[in-house]
Design an enzyme around this catalytic site. Structure first.
Site, short mmCIF file in Angstrom:
data_model
loop_
_atom_site.label_atom_id
_atom_site.label_comp_id
_atom_site.label_asym_id
_atom_site.label_seq_id
_atom_site.Cartn_x
_atom_site.Cartn_y
_atom_site.Cartn_z
CG LEU A 15 46.60 29.32 38.67
CD1 LEU A 15 47.35 28.55 37.59
CD2 LEU A 15 46.25 28.41 39.84
CB ALA B 128 40.42 45.48 42.92
CB ALA B 129 44.38 41.35 41.21
N GLY B 130 41.57 40.10 41.26
CA GLY B 130 40.62 39.07 40.83
C GLY B 130 39.32 39.66 40.33
CG ASP B 131 36.73 41.71 42.93
OD1 ASP B 131 36.33 40.53 42.91
OD2 ASP B 131 36.83 42.38 43.97
CE LYS C 60 46.57 53.34 37.71
NZ LYS C 60 45.42 53.93 36.97
#
Length: 305
Positions: free
Chosen positions: A224, A252-255, A289
């Site tokens: 979320l 790339a947070a979800g990955d 980052k």
């Protein structure tokens, strides 16, 4: 124990485009900064995240016979990922993702599948030994579906845990893929697309999880964004708050989160809460980052926080 993870997924050249805002129809924008290129793709990002966060990763995918494909393959090799399952195809270029990045760190992404759409069932079958010795087999939806189904079928026959990240979301998943999926990990938008339900509050998440169970997927993890992560796994459910940080780039947070799940989860899912907390922390480091793959932290960085 080190999880042996097979990823069936995409490899893309990411083209980052810094913009003041998402352009309106007919609007011309000057870029805030020069555009840049970097290794990416949901499959590659998740594979790198899993490898950096403690797993031993084998990758099944396809790249074009071009410089972008060579760079992506080499990048994965440098991470220690086994790329023996990555094929070179001549019929298409390596996949590309065009990422419009806004000043607040949010992004909008357009993907050209390219070689990713030419992965094959034959390639998966040829890699049967690696798939069947995996504890975890995971996939996303940036590739064609047939090799994912074939890999999940082999995984289930060997008793491996299958994790599907349904991104980008399809209006409907094939019944066979649903039947072969042990855990699904959508974000709120993907969960809404797949269930037809609004997914905003914790109660909404509970209803979406119930809908996924009706469809045939028993274990559900819904990301979320800044609100955290909801999980409904083995009759245990909870909304785990996100870490409060100032995001620089959420690409790339979800990955990172999905890769962390694959690296840390045990096959019987008994450590789900601890795994979610670890994955949440890893993602919070990623968004601080710039870039996708290069922003993914290593296990010692997460543990040290």
């Amino acid at each position: 124990m080190t999880n042996y993870v097979t990823v069936v997924g995409s490899l893309n050249m990411d083209i980052h485009i810094p913009v003041a805002h998402i352009p309106l129809q007919g609007e011309t924008l000057s870029l805030l900064k020069p555009s840049s290129q970097a290794a990416g793709g949901k499959g590659a990002n998740q594979a790198v995240a899993a490898q950096r966060l403690g797993a031993a990763v084998h990758f099944i995918g396809a790249i074009g016979d071009d410089d972008a494909g060579k760079m992506l393959r080499h990048k994965c090799e440098l991470e220690g990922i086994d790329v023996s399952g990555v094929r070179v195809v001549s019929q298409a270029n390596t996949g590309q993702a065009f990422i419009m990045l806004e000043p607040d760190g949010h992004n909008t992404i357009m993907v050209e599948g390219g070689a990713n759409k030419l992965n094959s069932v034959a390639a998966v079958v040829a890699d049967e030994e690696n798939v069947q010795r995996s504890q975890i087999v995971m996939a996303q939806l940036e590739t064609n579906l047939e090799p994912i189904i074939a890999a999940f079928r082999l995984a289930k026959a060997a008793g491996a845990l299958t994790i599907l990240n349904p991104a980008p979301a399809l209006p409907e998943l094939p019944a066979e893929l649903i039947a072969l999926t042990d855990m699904i990990t959508p974000n709120e938008t993907e969960a809404a697309t797949l269930t037809g339900l609004k997914v905003e509050t914790e109660q909404d998440c509970e209803q979406a999880a119930a809908k996924f169970r009706e469809m045939g997927i028993a274990n559900v993890v819904i990301t979320l964004g800044s609100r955290g992560v909801f999980y409904d796994v083995q009759d245990k459910s909870q909304l785990v708050p996100a870490h409060k940080v100032v995001p620089v780039d959420t690409t790339a947070a979800g990955d990172t989160f999905i890769g962390a799940i694959a690296a840390q989860i045990v096959p019987d899912l008994s450590n789900i809460k601890e795994t979610i907390e670890f994955a949440n922390l890893a993602s919070s480091l990623t968004v601080q980052k710039l870039g996708a793959m290069d922003s993914i932290p290593r296990k010692n960085e997460v543990i040290g926080k």
